[in-house]
Scaffold this active site. Structure first.
Site, PDB file in Angstrom:
ATOM      1  N   CYS A   1       4.789-102.237  -7.911  1.00 48.34           N
ATOM      2  CA  CYS A   1       4.011-102.626  -6.691  1.00 48.34           C
ATOM      3  C   CYS A   1       4.305-104.189  -6.798  1.00 48.34           C
ATOM      4  O   CYS A   1       3.465-104.409  -6.295  1.00 48.34           O
ATOM      5  CB  CYS A   1       3.228-101.982  -5.716  1.00 48.34           C
TER       6      CYS A   1
ATOM      7  N   HIS B   1      -2.070-105.760  -1.481  1.00 44.43           N
ATOM      8  CA  HIS B   1      -1.192-104.992  -1.293  1.00 44.43           C
ATOM      9  C   HIS B   1      -1.989-103.603  -0.591  1.00 44.43           C
ATOM     10  O   HIS B   1      -3.008-103.440  -0.647  1.00 44.43           O
ATOM     11  CB  HIS B   1      -0.919-104.444  -2.917  1.00 44.43           C
TER      12      HIS B   1
ATOM     13  N   ASN C   1       2.218 -96.859   2.034  1.00 48.40           N
ATOM     14  CA  ASN C   1       2.214 -97.888   0.886  1.00 48.40           C
ATOM     15  C   ASN C   1       3.955 -98.545   0.419  1.00 48.40           C
ATOM     16  O   ASN C   1       4.450 -96.810   0.164  1.00 48.40           O
ATOM     17  CB  ASN C   1       2.153 -96.892  -0.608  1.00 48.40           C
TER      18      ASN C   1
HETATM   19  C1  COA Z   1      -4.877 -90.119  -4.468  1.00 49.17           C
HETATM   20  C2  COA Z   1      -6.353 -91.058  -3.774  1.00 49.17           C
HETATM   21  C3  COA Z   1      -5.823 -91.102  -1.979  1.00 49.17           C
HETATM   22  C4  COA Z   1      -7.431 -89.805  -3.394  1.00 49.17           C
HETATM   23  O1  COA Z   1      -7.965 -89.357  -3.617  1.00 49.17           O
HETATM   24  P1  COA Z   1      -9.619 -89.027  -4.105  1.00 49.17           P
HETATM   25  O2  COA Z   1     -10.092 -89.783  -3.510  1.00 49.17           O
HETATM   26  O3  COA Z   1      -9.394 -90.064  -6.025  1.00 49.17           O
HETATM   27  O4  COA Z   1      -9.158 -87.561  -4.262  1.00 49.17           O
HETATM   28  P2  COA Z   1      -9.460 -86.879  -5.506  1.00 49.17           P
HETATM   29  O5  COA Z   1      -8.331 -86.888  -6.838  1.00 49.17           O
HETATM   30  O6  COA Z   1     -10.849 -86.834  -6.121  1.00 49.17           O
HETATM   31  O7  COA Z   1      -9.322 -84.910  -4.794  1.00 49.17           O
HETATM   32  C5  COA Z   1     -10.390 -85.079  -4.126  1.00 49.17           C
HETATM   33  C6  COA Z   1     -10.684 -83.677  -3.628  1.00 49.17           C
HETATM   34  O8  COA Z   1      -9.494 -84.253  -2.713  1.00 49.17           O
HETATM   35  C7  COA Z   1      -8.440 -82.935  -2.447  1.00 49.17           C
HETATM   36  N1  COA Z   1      -7.518 -83.230  -2.350  1.00 49.17           N
HETATM   37  C8  COA Z   1      -5.662 -84.690  -3.289  1.00 49.17           C
HETATM   38  N2  COA Z   1      -5.144 -84.997  -2.474  1.00 49.17           N
HETATM   39  C9  COA Z   1      -5.386 -84.128  -1.479  1.00 49.17           C
HETATM   40  C10 COA Z   1      -4.639 -84.570  -0.187  1.00 49.17           C
HETATM   41  N3  COA Z   1      -3.539 -84.627   0.018  1.00 49.17           N
HETATM   42  N4  COA Z   1      -5.338 -83.705   0.829  1.00 49.17           N
HETATM   43  C11 COA Z   1      -6.614 -82.827   0.670  1.00 49.17           C
HETATM   44  N5  COA Z   1      -6.801 -82.536  -0.424  1.00 49.17           N
HETATM   45  C12 COA Z   1      -6.738 -83.688  -1.277  1.00 49.17           C
HETATM   46  C13 COA Z   1      -8.411 -82.525  -4.784  1.00 49.17           C
HETATM   47  O9  COA Z   1      -7.977 -81.858  -4.821  1.00 49.17           O
HETATM   48  C14 COA Z   1      -9.884 -82.485  -4.836  1.00 49.17           C
HETATM   49  O10 COA Z   1     -10.254 -81.435  -4.424  1.00 49.17           O
HETATM   50  P3  COA Z   1     -11.566 -80.830  -5.540  1.00 49.17           P
HETATM   51  O11 COA Z   1     -12.071 -82.125  -5.032  1.00 49.17           O
HETATM   52  O12 COA Z   1     -11.550 -79.422  -4.465  1.00 49.17           O
HETATM   53  O13 COA Z   1     -10.512 -80.907  -6.490  1.00 49.17           O
HETATM   54  C15 COA Z   1      -7.121 -92.307  -4.532  1.00 49.17           C
HETATM   55  O14 COA Z   1      -6.859 -91.697  -5.627  1.00 49.17           O
HETATM   56  C16 COA Z   1      -5.697 -93.033  -4.477  1.00 49.17           C
HETATM   57  O15 COA Z   1      -5.434 -94.275  -3.391  1.00 49.17           O
HETATM   58  N6  COA Z   1      -5.713 -93.202  -5.457  1.00 49.17           N
HETATM   59  C17 COA Z   1      -4.821 -94.518  -6.027  1.00 49.17           C
HETATM   60  C18 COA Z   1      -3.722 -94.784  -5.614  1.00 49.17           C
HETATM   61  C19 COA Z   1      -2.494 -95.520  -5.945  1.00 49.17           C
HETATM   62  O16 COA Z   1      -3.016 -96.136  -4.948  1.00 49.17           O
HETATM   63  N7  COA Z   1      -1.071 -95.545  -6.321  1.00 49.17           N
HETATM   64  C20 COA Z   1       0.312 -96.685  -5.841  1.00 49.17           C
HETATM   65  C21 COA Z   1      -0.151 -97.315  -6.595  1.00 49.17           C
HETATM   66  S1  COA Z   1       0.297 -99.286  -6.292  1.00 49.17           S
END
Ligand code: COA
Length: 334
Positions: free
Chosen positions: A115, A255, A285
């Protein structure tokens, strides 16, 4: 050797028509519109048509950028396609684009820094123009991420979309254009965000397909932590190199990976949210395409004027990061 200023002569973008909303995703994986919107800011994303690949999306964006620049494809010296989802491992997507555009005298290559790729590609293009080696360089960011995302994995399926953006980079008046860059890599985090199979490390096999190793694999939490810090650090580096302060920035172009990451990095410099370009709610994204897509939309809306300082910043797989200061304007009369 000269040392000329290099900047934007023209810009264009393209997104496929098909929309995949959060409500559509609710029917595909265990998720909800409410969860996706509050955790990421994404409401919908675009999907390429079955017959479209990355070079097709690149073509539509490039065609618009050339028209905006008043440049014919035959005049291009070089084509750089930043992409994480090329049509093939080889030939380069740039070659397919070159043929379709009819850019007969252009050389070209694909650039792969996930990215962060578009800002890297701009920095590369600027060097070619600055030295006087090239006059007109086409820089494209194009993706069909829907082909490398596992739509059974809610951790990644909700995040990504398809689209393309392009700029024609050429010599501009001194004091305009790409004024400074900061490029970084930290390969110790390579496993946090990757496409594990399909290359020489894990060639495609039945085993690979069974374990779905041909799809994006991500540790969302770790990438999130990295992103929040590095977006700010990279921004600071470019402010230092260019001698500017946060108050000098007219538009912050981050980004588009997660609204919360964008908000946190803007807060670090007290950039008011009105100065931050945001379209993540519409496209998700789109990897290398997010930055040119966001700038093109703002340009079409008349939000960018000559002399404006745009601070571009991205992060991604690698792990990688990149930031750049682009002072808009200074292009020759068409
Ligand atoms: C992926 C992302 C959105 C997850 O959000 P988060 O707030 O970190 O969420 P978590 O991974 O802590 O998960 C929280 C809860 O939601 C759940 N969950 C994860 N994805 C889910 C979804 N799509 N829908 C519903 N629930 C979801 C998890 O299982 C977790 O449940 P639990 O608390 O019962 O274990 C976030 O971590 C993120 O944006 N990371 C960066 C990714 C990125 O930018 N990638 C590209 C880089 S170029």
């Amino acid at each position: 050797m000269t040392n000329r200023a290099a900047g934007v002569w023209g810009i264009g973008s393209y997104v496929p028509e098909k929309i995949l909303s959060n409500f559509d995703l609710e029917k595909m994986v265990d998720t909800s519109d409410e969860w996706i919107t509050t955790r990421t800011g994404i409401q919908e994303r675009r999907l390429a048509a079955p017959e479209q690949a990355t070079s097709d999306l690149a073509y539509y964006a490039a065609d618009k950028a050339l028209a905006d620049a008043g440049v014919k494809a035959e005049e291009l010296d070089l084509i750089i396609v930043a992409t994480s989802s090329p049509d093939h491992l080889f030939p380069a997507t740039a070659a397919l684009l070159q043929e379709r555009l009819g850019a007969k005298k252009a050389g070209g290559f694909d650039l792969s820094v996930a990215c962060s790729g578009y800002i890297y590609a701009l920095a590369v293009a600027a060097q070619f123009v600055a030295t006087g080696l090239h006059e007109k360089v086409l820089v494209v960011g194009a993706e069909t991420l829907s082909r490398i995302v596992n739509f059974e994995d809610r951790g990644t399926a909700i995040l990504f979309g398809d689209g393309a953006g392009a700029m024609v980079i050429g010599p501009v008046e001194a004091g305009y254009g790409l004024m400074g860059h900061h490029l970084g890599l930290d390969g110790s985090g390579a496993e946090l965000l990757s496409l594990p199979a399909g290359g020489s490390r894990e060639p495609l096999s039945e085993e690979v397909l069974k374990n779905k190793r041909q799809y994006v694999d991500m540790n969302g939490k770790e990438v999130y932590k990295f992103a929040v810090n590095i977006m700010g650090d990279a921004t600071l580096k470019v402010l230092e190199t260019t001698g500017l302060t946060p108050e000098d920035i007219d538009l912050y172009v981050p980004h588009q990976a997660n609204y919360r990451i964008i908000e946190a990095s803007a807060k670090r410099f007290n950039f008011p949210m009105e100065k931050v370009l945001i379209n993540i709610h519409k496209y998700g994204n789109v990897s290398t395409a997010t930055i040119p897509l966001a700038i093109d939309e703002a340009y079409q809306e008349g939000r960018i004027k000559d002399g404006d300082n745009l601070l571009l910043v991205a992060f991604g797989g690698g792990l990688s990061w990149a930031a750049s200061l682009l002072r808009w304007g200074g292009r020759p009369e068409k």
